[in-house]
Design a protein around this motif. Structure first.
Motif, PDB file in Angstrom:
ATOM      1  N   TRP A 169     -75.085  27.125  40.401  1.00 34.82           N
ATOM      2  CA  TRP A 169     -75.847  26.595  39.357  1.00 34.82           C
ATOM      3  C   TRP A 169     -74.798  26.073  38.419  1.00 34.82           C
ATOM      4  N   THR A 170     -73.695  26.690  38.035  1.00 29.20           N
ATOM      5  CA  THR A 170     -72.648  26.051  37.213  1.00 29.20           C
ATOM      6  C   THR A 170     -72.390  24.620  37.888  1.00 29.20           C
ATOM      7  N   ARG A 171     -72.127  24.756  39.050  1.00 29.73           N
ATOM      8  CA  ARG A 171     -71.869  23.369  39.620  1.00 29.73           C
ATOM      9  C   ARG A 171     -72.881  22.478  39.586  1.00 29.73           C
ATOM     10  N   GLU A 172     -74.187  22.856  39.658  1.00 32.70           N
ATOM     11  CA  GLU A 172     -75.413  22.160  39.447  1.00 32.70           C
ATOM     12  C   GLU A 172     -75.334  21.312  37.892  1.00 32.70           C
ATOM     13  N   LEU A 173     -75.263  22.261  36.973  1.00 33.98           N
ATOM     14  CA  LEU A 173     -75.065  21.722  35.738  1.00 33.98           C
ATOM     15  C   LEU A 173     -74.072  20.696  35.475  1.00 33.98           C
ATOM     16  N   GLU A 174     -72.959  20.937  36.058  1.00 29.38           N
ATOM     17  CA  GLU A 174     -71.665  20.043  35.985  1.00 29.38           C
ATOM     18  C   GLU A 174     -71.847  18.764  36.520  1.00 29.38           C
ATOM     19  N   SER A 175     -72.700  18.531  37.616  1.00 29.18           N
ATOM     20  CA  SER A 175     -73.209  17.323  38.094  1.00 29.18           C
ATOM     21  C   SER A 175     -74.138  16.598  37.466  1.00 29.18           C
ATOM     22  N   TYR A 176     -74.757  16.996  36.716  1.00 30.24           N
ATOM     23  CA  TYR A 176     -75.796  16.079  35.482  1.00 30.24           C
ATOM     24  C   TYR A 176     -75.076  15.164  34.918  1.00 30.24           C
ATOM     25  N   ALA A 177     -73.613  15.144  34.622  1.00 31.49           N
ATOM     26  CA  ALA A 177     -72.824  14.389  34.001  1.00 31.49           C
ATOM     27  C   ALA A 177     -72.994  13.031  34.513  1.00 31.49           C
ATOM     28  N   ASP A 178     -73.297  12.966  35.948  1.00 33.41           N
ATOM     29  CA  ASP A 178     -73.372  11.703  36.347  1.00 33.41           C
ATOM     30  C   ASP A 178     -74.387  10.730  36.243  1.00 33.41           C
ATOM     31  N   GLN A 179     -75.610  11.470  35.412  1.00 33.94           N
ATOM     32  CA  GLN A 179     -76.674  10.827  35.048  1.00 33.94           C
ATOM     33  C   GLN A 179     -76.471   9.767  33.958  1.00 33.94           C
ATOM     34  N   ASP A 180     -76.907   8.615  33.948  1.00 33.43           N
ATOM     35  CA  ASP A 180     -76.579   7.591  32.959  1.00 33.43           C
ATOM     36  C   ASP A 180     -77.563   8.034  31.812  1.00 33.43           C
ATOM     37  N   GLY A 181     -76.855   7.928  30.621  1.00 35.34           N
ATOM     38  CA  GLY A 181     -77.618   8.434  29.198  1.00 35.34           C
ATOM     39  C   GLY A 181     -77.418   9.777  28.998  1.00 35.34           C
ATOM     40  N   TYR A 182     -77.188  10.551  29.908  1.00 34.81           N
ATOM     41  CA  TYR A 182     -77.119  12.230  29.479  1.00 34.81           C
ATOM     42  C   TYR A 182     -75.849  12.595  28.928  1.00 34.81           C
ATOM     43  N   ASP A 183     -75.790  13.439  27.772  1.00 32.01           N
ATOM     44  CA  ASP A 183     -74.711  14.053  27.098  1.00 32.01           C
ATOM     45  C   ASP A 183     -74.478  15.350  27.613  1.00 32.01           C
ATOM     46  N   PRO A 184     -73.603  15.753  28.374  1.00 31.35           N
ATOM     47  CA  PRO A 184     -73.433  16.980  28.907  1.00 31.35           C
ATOM     48  C   PRO A 184     -73.006  18.104  27.734  1.00 31.35           C
ATOM     49  N   ALA A 185     -72.448  17.372  26.463  1.00 30.28           N
ATOM     50  CA  ALA A 185     -71.976  18.492  25.473  1.00 30.28           C
ATOM     51  C   ALA A 185     -73.151  18.736  24.654  1.00 30.28           C
ATOM     52  N   SER A 186     -74.437  18.190  24.899  1.00 33.10           N
ATOM     53  CA  SER A 186     -75.655  18.588  24.133  1.00 33.10           C
ATOM     54  C   SER A 186     -76.277  19.796  24.697  1.00 33.10           C
ATOM     55  N   PHE A 187     -75.817  20.412  25.747  1.00 33.77           N
ATOM     56  CA  PHE A 187     -76.394  21.703  26.531  1.00 33.77           C
ATOM     57  C   PHE A 187     -75.393  22.655  26.088  1.00 33.77           C
ATOM     58  N   PRO A 188     -75.998  23.838  25.520  1.00 33.10           N
ATOM     59  CA  PRO A 188     -75.277  24.922  25.082  1.00 33.10           C
ATOM     60  C   PRO A 188     -73.930  25.564  26.141  1.00 33.10           C
ATOM     61  N   ASP A 189     -73.233  26.158  25.589  1.00 32.69           N
ATOM     62  CA  ASP A 189     -72.019  26.534  26.407  1.00 32.69           C
ATOM     63  C   ASP A 189     -72.715  27.875  27.253  1.00 32.69           C
ATOM     64  N   VAL A 190     -72.495  28.039  28.307  1.00 30.91           N
ATOM     65  CA  VAL A 190     -73.276  29.037  29.205  1.00 30.91           C
ATOM     66  C   VAL A 190     -72.190  29.883  29.726  1.00 30.91           C
ATOM     67  N   SER A 191     -71.099  29.774  29.405  1.00 27.86           N
ATOM     68  CA  SER A 191     -69.902  30.415  29.916  1.00 27.86           C
ATOM     69  C   SER A 191     -70.127  32.111  29.775  1.00 27.86           C
ATOM     70  N   PRO A 192     -70.681  32.283  28.543  1.00 32.54           N
ATOM     71  CA  PRO A 192     -70.818  33.857  28.399  1.00 32.54           C
ATOM     72  C   PRO A 192     -71.595  34.466  29.061  1.00 32.54           C
ATOM     73  N   ILE A 193     -72.836  33.656  29.394  1.00 30.96           N
ATOM     74  CA  ILE A 193     -73.944  34.183  30.478  1.00 30.96           C
ATOM     75  C   ILE A 193     -73.135  34.516  31.847  1.00 30.96           C
ATOM     76  N   SER A 194     -72.713  33.170  32.130  1.00 28.79           N
ATOM     77  CA  SER A 194     -71.843  33.279  33.244  1.00 28.79           C
ATOM     78  C   SER A 194     -70.772  34.424  33.611  1.00 28.79           C
TER      79      SER A 194
END
Length: 350
Positions: A169-194
């Motif tokens: 699911w980390t890879r799934e989240l990273e894949s969203y960067a390919d969607q036009d108009g979407y800013d991956p940096a707008s989603f919180p850092d989930v590494s502590p949860i991971s």
């Protein structure tokens, strides 16, 4: 072409039904159903038989077609089992008929809590309390099924299921960067949860059928009894650890500790009188031989995974591939789930 905003060609559907021996008359009372945010649902009748047609959305995801066929398969397996689910009627894998595969299932008489709650339920707390208990009875019954005996040995990859979840699911989240108009940096850092999840992976589990998206908005309830009439939306079903369904349900069930998540079933959440998370877990444990002592881990995993799934819908909305308003609503849920994951990590599920 006749249809519902171009979503389903009723002439083509009628021809297929006749060819398959599923009716000889016209398709009547075709109605687009609401409640879902992805796949298309159309209720119709032919020769006094009522069906619900399910097909991928107008702008399908890459996995939409095979996922839909997996859903049809699991519903077929469950049709004669003691799990509340719509009976499977037929599947069409030929994309030339409607432009995509589709399947037909039973039309269930029940209400969708995310769309509104009947007056009887608003008047009676006992019915509202029963809703959650009935729901966990459904997943306990599902978890008790022998998936190999049911012909689902190849339906998933249970070996290493818990260990794979964070990376998958980390890879799934990273894949969203390919969607036009979407800013991956707008989603919180989930590494502590991971990191928390990786550190607490269960040492063992017993594989079973997992619904994969078990929450109140994917249930139909009886109009009168408080019981679940049907579990819907089996598109994320697999073979894995069934305790994830329990974690998923308790993390999405209305609670004062998670008002933003509770908003998904607004009127039900505000009515009160619902079974508590502790009651849900205890009720499941009384009906299952599975060990629920590590439910905090499953609750955090559910928040993590569902948050990422919903963020994917928001990313698609940013790219113009689904309704922007729906995407914004699901984004609110995704952010709330990340917050709730931290709460569960610090204080536990209950």
């Amino acid at each position: 072409m006749t249809g519902l905003d171009g979503l389903v060609d009723l002439d083509a559907l009628t021809g297929w039904l006749h060819t398959e021996g599923l009716g000889s008359g016209p398709v009547l009372d075709a109605t687009l159903l609401t409640g879902g945010t992805q796949n298309i649902l159309v209720r119709f009748s032919i020769d006094d038989q009522v069906h619900v047609l399910r097909r991928p959305p107008r702008n399908p995801r890459p996995a939409s077609w095979p996922t839909l066929l997996r859903e049809a398969r699991v519903l077929g397996v469950l049709t004669d089992q003691p799990v509340p689910s719509p009976a499977w009627h037929a599947t069409c894998e030929d994309e030339s008929v409607l432009g995509a595969p589709f399947f037909l299932m039973e039309a269930i008489d029940g209400f969708h809590a995310a769309s509104g709650v009947p007056e009887l339920y608003l008047e009676r707390a006992d019915l509202r309390h029963r809703m959650g208990l009935s729901a966990v009875e459904g997943i306990a019954a599902l978890a008790a099924l022998d998936y190999e005996d049911l012909g689902l040995a190849d339906f998933g990859k249970p070996d290493g299921f818990p260990e794979r979840q964070v990376g998958r699911w980390t890879r799934e989240l990273e894949s969203y960067a390919d969607q036009d108009g979407y800013d991956p940096a707008s989603f919180p850092d989930v590494s502590p949860i991971s990191a928390w999840l990786e550190a607490g992976i269960p040492a063992s589990f017993r594989p079973g059928i997992v619904h994969g998206d078990f929450h109140a908005a994917n249930l139909l309830f009886s109009h009168t009894s408080g019981d679940v009439a049907a579990i819907l939306d089996w598109e994320m079903a697999t073979i894995g650890d069934p305790l994830l369904d329990l974690g998923w349900f308790v993390c999405t069930w209305p609670s004062d500790r998670a008002p933003a998540v509770s908003a998904a079933v607004g009127q039900l959440a505000t009515a009160g009188g619902l079974a508590t998370r502790a009651e849900l877990i205890e009720h499941y444990a009384a009906r299952s031989d599975r060990d629920v002592s590590n439910i905090d881990w499953y609750g955090v995993l559910a928040c993590f995974k569902l948050g990422i799934v919903l963020e994917g819908s928001y990313a698609r909305a940013c790219a113009g591939k689904m309704d922007r308003g729906v995407g914004e609503f699901l984004r609110t849920m995704a952010l709330a789930l990340v917050e709730q994951a931290h709460l569960f990590m610090d204080e536990g599920v209950v």
